[in-house]
Design an enzyme around this catalytic site. Structure first.
Site, short mmCIF file in Angstrom:
data_model
loop_
_atom_site.label_atom_id
_atom_site.label_comp_id
_atom_site.label_asym_id
_atom_site.label_seq_id
_atom_site.Cartn_x
_atom_site.Cartn_y
_atom_site.Cartn_z
N GLN A 47 0.83 -1.21 0.00
CA GLN A 47 0.00 0.00 0.00
C GLN A 47 0.87 1.26 0.00
O GLN A 47 1.95 1.27 0.61
CB GLN A 47 -0.92 0.06 1.23
CG GLN A 47 -2.17 -0.79 1.15
CD GLN A 47 -1.96 -2.15 1.78
OE1 GLN A 47 -0.98 -2.39 2.48
NE2 GLN A 47 -2.89 -3.07 1.53
N CYS A 74 -6.66 0.42 6.86
CA CYS A 74 -5.56 -0.55 6.89
C CYS A 74 -5.00 -0.56 8.29
O CYS A 74 -4.38 0.41 8.73
CB CYS A 74 -4.48 -0.20 5.87
SG CYS A 74 -3.09 -1.37 5.89
N ASN A 182 -12.47 -8.47 1.24
CA ASN A 182 -11.27 -9.11 1.78
C ASN A 182 -11.66 -10.49 2.29
O ASN A 182 -12.69 -10.65 2.96
CB ASN A 182 -10.69 -8.27 2.91
CG ASN A 182 -10.24 -6.90 2.45
OD1 ASN A 182 -9.22 -6.76 1.79
ND2 ASN A 182 -11.00 -5.86 2.79
N GLU A 200 -6.15 -10.17 0.39
CA GLU A 200 -6.52 -8.77 0.58
C GLU A 200 -7.02 -8.17 -0.73
O GLU A 200 -6.37 -8.29 -1.78
CB GLU A 200 -5.33 -7.97 1.11
CG GLU A 200 -5.68 -6.58 1.56
CD GLU A 200 -4.55 -5.93 2.36
OE1 GLU A 200 -4.70 -4.72 2.64
OE2 GLU A 200 -3.55 -6.59 2.69
N CYS A 209 -2.57 -8.76 7.69
CA CYS A 209 -3.64 -7.80 7.43
C CYS A 209 -4.27 -7.45 8.77
O CYS A 209 -4.92 -8.29 9.39
CB CYS A 209 -4.66 -8.38 6.47
SG CYS A 209 -6.07 -7.29 6.15
#
EC number: 5.1.1.7
Length: 269
Positions: A47, A74, A182, A200, A209
């Site tokens: 990310q 996140c 997800n 994800e 995650c």
């Protein structure tokens, strides 16, 4: 334009951190996020995290997956931001305001209150989110929960035995999930202990995650499989998840800085 970045990770879930709180940056586009995240031709990450000023919190955190899509939350990045910021803060995200703070061995994040109504996941039509009456091959009757972003959780005897790399894409993009989903595969490993693998949304298989750990712990608690404090072990390490008396999800776990550098924005736009 030359731009500074910090590379960080939470249990191997890695991020490019860009700080635009004091000095503005050019607009982040999906193409720029994809180019930065590319592990062969870019810096490489799961990310891209963009910190910006906020009118409703101490600052704003925007999250772009490796496919360029902007997402709501996140958990691992939230811990990394807490470490980077260095003190407690309220942070605006697309999924709501969260509270972060450095903690022993990493960071503590108040992820807020989970949502269970089918419209909030969201699903394409009304279903009982404690046990969706649907299945994909051997995977059946998942729980669904939104912890800032949407998750389904399958409980199985052995999480390691499920070929999530082949099953994940089809579940993520199923029409039942209009914003995609997800996918979490979990198994109980002891009292208040879970093993977890996550596909994800917009990323694929990931070593960790944080929101997936939160969603899985909450689903286990709702089904009476665990108490309200759970250790969730992912390939990258273990997170502690608590569903407190105010129904807030508290996640505690490590985060680390990998390195710092600069890049030319024009090379990635």
């Amino acid at each position: 334009m030359r731009v500074s970045f910090t590379k960080m990770h939470g249990l191997g879930n890695d991020f490019i951190m860009l700080d635009a709180r004091a000095e503005s940056l050019p607009p982040m586009t999906a193409a720029t996020a994809r180019a930065l995240a590319d592990r062969k031709t870019g810096i490489g990450c799961d990310q891209v995290i963009l910190l910006e000023p906020s009118d409703s919190a101490d600052f704003r955190m925007r999250i772009f997956n490796a496919d360029g899509g902007e997402v709501e939350a996140c958990g691992n990045a939230s811990r990394a931001v807490a470490l980077l910021h260095g003190e407690a803060a309220n942070v605006e995200t697309s999924g709501g305001v969260i509270a972060i703070a450095p903690a022993s061995g990493g960071a503590r994040v108040d992820m807020g209150v989970p949502r269970f109504d089918w419209e909030a996941i969201p699903l394409a039509y009304a279903m009982d989110t404690l046990s969706l009456p649907v299945g994909w091959g051997e995977l059946e009757a998942p729980a669904a929960v939104n912890v800032g972003n949407p998750h389904v959780v399958f409980f199985v005897d052995d999480a390691d035995a499920v070929p999530l790399d082949t099953m994940g894409p089809g579940i993520e993009t199923d029409p039942l999930f209009p914003e995609r989903i997800n996918v979490n595969i979990a198994s109980l490993t002891g009292d208040d202990a879970l093993k977890l693998h996550v596909w994800e949304r917009g990323v694929g298989l990931t070593r960790a995650c944080g929101t997936g750990a939160c969603a899985t712990a909450i689903a286990a608690m709702r089904r009476g499989l665990t108490g309200r404090k759970v250790a969730v072990t992912l390939p990258g390490g273990t997170l502690q998840i608590e569903w407190d008396a105010d129904d807030h999800i508290i996640m505690t776990g490590p985060a680390a800085e990998s390195f710092r550098g600069t890049f030319d924005w024009g090379d990635y736009s």
